[in-house]
Design a protein around this motif. Structure first.
Motif: not given
Length: 132
Positions: A23-31, A33-37, A123-127
């Motif tokens: 989605d164009c309104f979400h921009a990854p800053l750091c991907d 890391l193995p368990r976090m985006r 946002a910090c997505e945790v895997h």
């Protein structure tokens, strides 16, 4: 960029969506890391995201609530269809956790034209760890 799409009908049983990072309104800053985006989201007054899916628990922090006028959250639920829009309760600087791991979230966010500024969040997505 501006995302354009046809509005769905409340209650419809299927819906087209993308993963959040498409989605164009979400921009990854750091991907890396193995368990976090880590990503940022920005939406200007009068804009709306595409319907998109979140599959992992995510910690959000609103950096600017856009003037606090209105942010609408429209959710599509498996087996129930599109739910009526709900005002998203956000407050600048207050973190909140959304648990998407067990039940994935498919939704879109709309920022009211009455908002005076762009809504911004981190946002910090945790895997979860991989199990053998």
């Amino acid at each position: 960029g501006v995302c354009m799409h046809t509005p769905p009908i409340t209650g419809q049983r299927s819906i087209e969506f993308v993963e959040w990072h498409q989605d164009c309104f979400h921009a990854p800053l750091c991907d890396e890391l193995p368990r976090m985006r880590i990503y940022k989201g920005e939406i200007s007054p009068g804009q709306e995201t595409r319907f998109h899916r979140h599959k992992h628990d995510t910690l959000y922090v609103t950096m600017d609530d856009g003037g606090g006028a209105e942010l609408l959250n429209e959710v599509w639920k498996e087996g129930e269809g599109l739910q009526p829009p709900v005002r998203a309760e956000i407050q600048t600087g207050v973190p909140f956790l959304m648990q998407h791991e067990k039940v994935h979230l498919i939704h879109k966010i709309s920022s009211a034209i009455a908002n005076t500024r762009m809504v911004k969040f981190l946002a910090c997505e945790v895997h979860p760890p991989h199990t053998p």
